[in-house]
Design a protein around this motif. Structure first.
Motif, PDB file in Angstrom:
ATOM      1  N   ASN A 301      38.404  31.914  38.812  1.00 32.90           N
ATOM      2  CA  ASN A 301      39.140  32.607  39.874  1.00 32.90           C
ATOM      3  C   ASN A 301      38.200  33.331  40.834  1.00 32.90           C
ATOM      4  OD1 ASN A 301      41.534  33.382  41.210  1.00 32.90           O
ATOM      5  ND2 ASN A 301      41.539  35.367  40.167  1.00 32.90           N
ATOM      6  N   VAL A 302      37.108  32.673  41.197  1.00 35.42           N
ATOM      7  CA  VAL A 302      36.152  33.241  42.140  1.00 35.42           C
ATOM      8  C   VAL A 302      36.582  32.892  43.552  1.00 35.42           C
ATOM      9  CG1 VAL A 302      33.769  33.123  42.967  1.00 35.42           C
ATOM     10  CG2 VAL A 302      34.227  33.219  40.520  1.00 35.42           C
ATOM     11  N   GLY A 303      36.675  33.890  44.408  1.00 34.06           N
ATOM     12  CA  GLY A 303      37.082  33.663  45.787  1.00 34.06           C
ATOM     13  C   GLY A 303      37.087  34.966  46.558  1.00 34.06           C
ATOM     14  N   PHE A 304      37.301  34.875  47.857  1.00 33.35           N
ATOM     15  CA  PHE A 304      37.218  36.033  48.730  1.00 33.35           C
ATOM     16  C   PHE A 304      38.284  37.067  48.384  1.00 33.35           C
ATOM     17  CE2 PHE A 304      38.120  38.076  52.917  1.00 33.35           C
ATOM     18  CZ  PHE A 304      36.920  38.764  53.026  1.00 33.35           C
ATOM     19  N   LEU A 305      37.849  38.265  48.017  1.00 33.42           N
ATOM     20  CA  LEU A 305      38.686  39.438  47.717  1.00 33.42           C
ATOM     21  C   LEU A 305      39.642  39.218  46.541  1.00 33.42           C
ATOM     22  CD1 LEU A 305      39.629  40.732  51.289  1.00 33.42           C
ATOM     23  CD2 LEU A 305      37.625  41.284  49.905  1.00 33.42           C
ATOM     24  N   ARG A 306      39.442  38.181  45.748  1.00 32.88           N
ATOM     25  CA  ARG A 306      40.345  37.937  44.613  1.00 32.88           C
ATOM     26  C   ARG A 306      40.180  38.978  43.515  1.00 32.88           C
ATOM     27  NH1 ARG A 306      40.328  31.406  43.416  1.00 32.88           N
ATOM     28  NH2 ARG A 306      40.914  30.713  45.515  1.00 32.88           N
ATOM     29  N   TYR A 307      39.040  39.628  43.493  1.00 30.41           N
ATOM     30  CA  TYR A 307      38.781  40.597  42.420  1.00 30.41           C
ATOM     31  C   TYR A 307      39.247  42.005  42.791  1.00 30.41           C
ATOM     32  CZ  TYR A 307      36.401  40.703  37.909  1.00 30.41           C
ATOM     33  OH  TYR A 307      36.114  40.736  36.575  1.00 30.41           O
ATOM     34  N   PHE A 308      39.785  42.163  43.973  1.00 24.21           N
ATOM     35  CA  PHE A 308      40.215  43.481  44.426  1.00 24.21           C
ATOM     36  C   PHE A 308      41.607  43.795  43.859  1.00 24.21           C
ATOM     37  CE2 PHE A 308      37.251  45.089  47.741  1.00 24.21           C
ATOM     38  CZ  PHE A 308      36.281  44.106  47.591  1.00 24.21           C
ATOM     39  N   GLY A 380      28.431  38.973  47.001  1.00 28.01           N
ATOM     40  CA  GLY A 380      28.799  39.271  45.616  1.00 28.01           C
ATOM     41  C   GLY A 380      29.936  40.263  45.516  1.00 28.01           C
ATOM     42  N   PHE A 381      29.930  41.281  46.381  1.00 23.60           N
ATOM     43  CA  PHE A 381      30.960  42.315  46.321  1.00 23.60           C
ATOM     44  C   PHE A 381      32.321  41.784  46.741  1.00 23.60           C
ATOM     45  CE2 PHE A 381      33.194  46.173  47.608  1.00 23.60           C
ATOM     46  CZ  PHE A 381      32.845  47.064  46.596  1.00 23.60           C
ATOM     47  N   SER A 382      32.339  40.849  47.690  1.00 20.63           N
ATOM     48  CA  SER A 382      33.614  40.378  48.236  1.00 20.63           C
ATOM     49  C   SER A 382      34.128  39.083  47.601  1.00 20.63           C
ATOM     50  CB  SER A 382      33.490  40.167  49.749  1.00 20.63           C
ATOM     51  OG  SER A 382      32.487  39.207  50.029  1.00 20.63           O
ATOM     52  N   CYS A 383      33.237  38.282  47.007  1.00 20.45           N
ATOM     53  CA  CYS A 383      33.641  36.945  46.570  1.00 20.45           C
ATOM     54  C   CYS A 383      33.427  36.672  45.088  1.00 20.45           C
ATOM     55  CB  CYS A 383      32.900  35.883  47.368  1.00 20.45           C
ATOM     56  SG  CYS A 383      33.221  35.934  49.145  1.00 20.45           S
TER      57      CYS A 383
END
Length: 485
Positions: A301-308, A380-383
């Motif tokens: 589940n790596v992607g732009f802002l997905r971890y936020f 790294g922080f965003s994606c």
């Protein structure tokens, strides 16, 4: 890690854990007891690939250079131990030996790179020592590719600074075969070519004779930059082609050669083995079939802002120290060299024209490394899974160590009495003779600071505390399948 692994029971994590196909001997049990903590989390993928190849689709998130190195050492150098140890144990032992070697060589390469770029031997030496005490140390020791990548990347940067473009390109190419973020290192070549061309124009701006063959210079620079960049991308591209042939080619009834326990694991966990008869994976039908990005997207589940997400706040806190340090480093450099940054370092400064450019962390030569670290931090922080930022930056960029060493050197009075950056012959960097090991006060600045902990500044305590705490917590948590960076 052996002590912590023995005292603390392993957490029941939902991680990749394939069954072992042979019964362990007493020597296998000993190796597992001593080094088992280094085989957890993603390390299990590297060991599995070294032993069985790219059997499952999600194994393709891990590039092949490191597993191939483990395989070569286990079946080559450690071949005499095959009567005592099964292949899995020899692979684990190979990982411990190789990573120890790569960590030492990486520290040496970082020191040489620092000497060339910063032109301050003491800061370069202190940065190399901090690398040896890296907050990502557990990943430098475990069966991960971080230590190999750090050695290759720092060595390539050093060779490029020395003007050894072809050797640097080879090392950068190998690095991209170890970790995918090695692809961004092509930017060092592109910047080097652009800077060389821009400075040539400025030097020869008054000479029409030198400007006449301008198109030849442009063609030469563009072709060399394109060739080097293609060489850096080649290992990654070849691996994507290999994965396409293996997973998207016609079925070869490989299921008959896969051991039953591994087939059962695939059925239980929903893994997709290679070259099985039936439907092909979705990524095979993409216009540009890249298995790496597909696996990162679907399995992790790596992607732009997905971890936020609110539940990921603890992981953002884990990444906070390295985020603050690298952000502080970028701000310090930009605020000190605003014009240099606005011109992208392509304008010759007055100090450079006079042959006396600024040295230290804020020197002109450090610009491209600050940009590189900032780009990695932003991506790294965003994606990415943000908790991996510590090892992501700690194995890819010298800035974390250079800036920490810069802060210690500039703000810690205990280090000010250590002498000059260019000591006379026969003297070490810190003013002690090279033969003074074990005689009197040690000439290791990190040891000196730790021995005088109560006397050092709060800033020094914060930096060393971050390095030491993450060094220790990594051993405790990672080696017992507990969540870590």
């Amino acid at each position: 890690q052996a002590v912590f692994n023995l005292l603390i029971p392993d957490h029941a994590a939902d991680a990749f854990s394939p069954p072992q196909l042979s019964e362990p001997s007493p020597w296998d049990v000993l190796v597992e007891w001593l080094l088992g903590g280094l085989s957890h989390w993603d390390a299990e993928h590297f060991l599995f690939i070294s032993e069985h190849g790219y059997l499952y689709e999600h194994n393709c998130a891990f590039l092949p250079l490191y597993p191939l190195s483990l395989w070569a050492v286990a079946r080559g150098v450690l071949w005499p131990l095959q009567r005592l140890l099964r292949l899995r144990s020899r692979l684990l032992l190979s990982a411990a030996l190789l990573n120890s070697l790569f960590s030492v060589l990486g520290a040496a390469a970082l020191y040489e790179l620092g000497r060339v770029v910063l032109r301050r031997r003491r800061v370069a030496f202190l940065a190399a020592l901090l690398f040896s005490l890296s907050p990502a140390s557990v990943f430098m020791a475990a069966a991960y590719s971080e230590s190999m990548f750090a050695f290759l990347a720092f060595s390539a940067m050093w060779q490029l600074e020395k003007g050894q473009s072809w050797l640097s390109g080879l090392l950068f190419s190998l690095a991209s075969g170890a970790r995918a973020n090695g692809l961004i290192n092509a930017g060092f070549f592109l910047y080097s070519c652009s800077k060389h061309f821009a400075l040539q124009l400025q030097v020869g701006s008054g000479s029409m004779r030198k400007l006449l063959p301008l198109w030849r210079q442009v063609l030469s620079l563009v072709s060399s930059a394109a060739l080097m960049s293609a060489g850096i991308f080649l290992p990654f591209a070849l691996f994507q082609y290999y994965a396409y042939v293996r997973f998207c080619g016609p079925g070869t009834s490989l299921d008959h050669t896969i051991p039953e326990p591994l087939l059962q694991l695939a059925q239980d966990k929903g893994y997709h083995p290679a070259a099985m008869d039936g439907a092909k994976p979705p990524w095979c039908s993409q216009r540009v079939p890249v298995v790496y990005s597909y696996v990162q997207d679907i399995y992790w589940n790596v992607g732009f802002l997905r971890y936020f997400e609110l539940r990921q706040i603890p992981n953002f806190l884990l990444a906070l120290p390295v985020t603050l340090l690298v952000s502080w480093a970028a701000w310090t450099y930009i605020s000190t060299n605003p014009r240099h940054c606005l011109t992208l370092g392509l304008e010759r400064s007055k100090s450079e024209e006079e042959g006396k450019p600024r040295d230290g962390f804020c020197c002109p030569a450090a610009f491209v490394y600050v940009v590189h670290a900032t780009a990695l931090l932003a991506f790294g922080f965003s994606c990415m899974h943000v908790q991996v930022l510590t090892r992501f930056l700690g194995s890819s960029s010298p800035i974390l160590y250079w800036f920490s060493a810069h802060l210690l050197q500039e703000h810690e009075p205990l280090l000010w009495s250590a002498g000059t950056d260019n000591p006379p012959p026969g003297k070490s960097v810190l003013g002690k003779s090279p033969g003074s090991c074990g005689k009197g006060t040690p000439d290791n600045p990190v040891v000196r600071l730790l021995q005088n902990w109560r006397l050092i500044t709060h800033l020094s305590k914060s930096i060393l505390g971050f390095f030491l705490c993450y060094w220790l917590l990594g051993l405790i948590l990672h080696c017992n399948f507990l969540p870590w960076t």
